[in-house]
Write a protein that holds these residues in place. Sequence first.
Motif, short mmCIF file in Angstrom:
data_model
loop_
_atom_site.label_atom_id
_atom_site.label_comp_id
_atom_site.label_asym_id
_atom_site.label_seq_id
_atom_site.Cartn_x
_atom_site.Cartn_y
_atom_site.Cartn_z
N SER A 1 43.85 47.80 44.21
CA SER A 1 42.70 48.51 44.76
C SER A 1 42.28 49.70 43.91
O SER A 1 41.46 50.51 44.35
N ALA B 1 38.59 49.75 43.37
CA ALA B 1 37.89 49.99 44.63
C ALA B 1 37.99 51.45 45.05
O ALA B 1 37.02 52.05 45.50
N ARG C 1 32.79 47.93 53.37
CA ARG C 1 32.61 46.57 52.86
C ARG C 1 31.94 46.56 51.49
O ARG C 1 32.06 45.57 50.75
N MET C 2 31.27 47.63 51.13
CA MET C 2 30.60 47.66 49.83
C MET C 2 31.58 47.69 48.67
O MET C 2 31.22 47.36 47.53
N VAL C 3 32.83 48.12 48.92
CA VAL C 3 33.81 48.13 47.83
C VAL C 3 34.79 46.96 47.90
O VAL C 3 35.64 46.82 47.01
N LEU C 4 34.68 46.11 48.91
CA LEU C 4 35.59 44.97 49.02
C LEU C 4 35.55 44.07 47.79
O LEU C 4 36.60 43.52 47.40
N PRO C 5 34.40 43.88 47.14
CA PRO C 5 34.40 43.03 45.94
C PRO C 5 35.30 43.54 44.81
O PRO C 5 35.67 42.78 43.92
N TRP C 6 35.65 44.84 44.83
CA TRP C 6 36.53 45.40 43.80
C TRP C 6 38.01 45.16 44.09
O TRP C 6 38.85 45.40 43.23
N GLN D 1 41.44 43.04 44.79
CA GLN D 1 42.06 41.77 44.42
C GLN D 1 43.43 41.66 45.08
O GLN D 1 44.22 42.60 45.02
N HIS E 1 39.27 40.18 55.30
CA HIS E 1 38.62 39.77 54.06
C HIS E 1 39.49 38.80 53.27
O HIS E 1 38.99 37.84 52.66
#
Length: 225
Positions: free
Chosen positions: A28, A31, A87-92, A94, A129
């Motif tokens: 993270s 993120a 949720r805007m940083v969830l794509p970062w 892994q 997620h």
Amino acid sequence: MHISFLDKEFFAGIRGFIFDCDGVLVDSMAANMAYYNIFREHFGLPPMSREEELYVHSASNQESLDRILPAEFRAEAEEFRMTLDYRMVLPWLQLETGLTELLTWLRGKGFYMGVNTNRTNTMDMLLEHFGLSGIFDPVIQASCVSRPKPSPEGVHVILNGWRMLPEEAVFIGDSHVDEQTARAAGVRFWAYRNERLSAELHLSAYAELSACLKQVDAGCRPCMP
């Protein structure tokens, strides 16, 4: 100690595993950098320094904001925080490699699994997620206790819920905060991908731990790379 030298006696008596979140369940760093730099940008400040990036990676939300923002901005920062959607940083984020396989095996063998993290209120969203909802019970966040890590309070809450002695549990963490928490709580500490920590066991990959546990369970000893 490294995992290639372990045998069945090393794992004897372990009934529960307590995981940190950031750097242990998920990678993270990116993120966290994105999230806290939003605050810095909002108040016209430059991006965090490397020292600040490392600090917010293991600190609670309140501690992190105290560290990266001048005191005069803190009240407004709390209001601004309420407008942000994590949720805007969830794509970062892994998921750590090999974690799902390890958790599946541990769950199948009846081990207790919990989380003790200094995150404040984002764990449900994160676990959902990654399809991990219901795997950990309980999930202790900083908002669940009066004192976050390195206080042992969260670990004590977990052990009391499990009706388990400290020596029957392992804390898996990646920071000095986790090391201090485990020591204060009297539980065994395994360091994940951080050789600088003082730990009973150093893990470089979850696949190694899974393979070792399976060998020990099958009666093969010692574990070999």
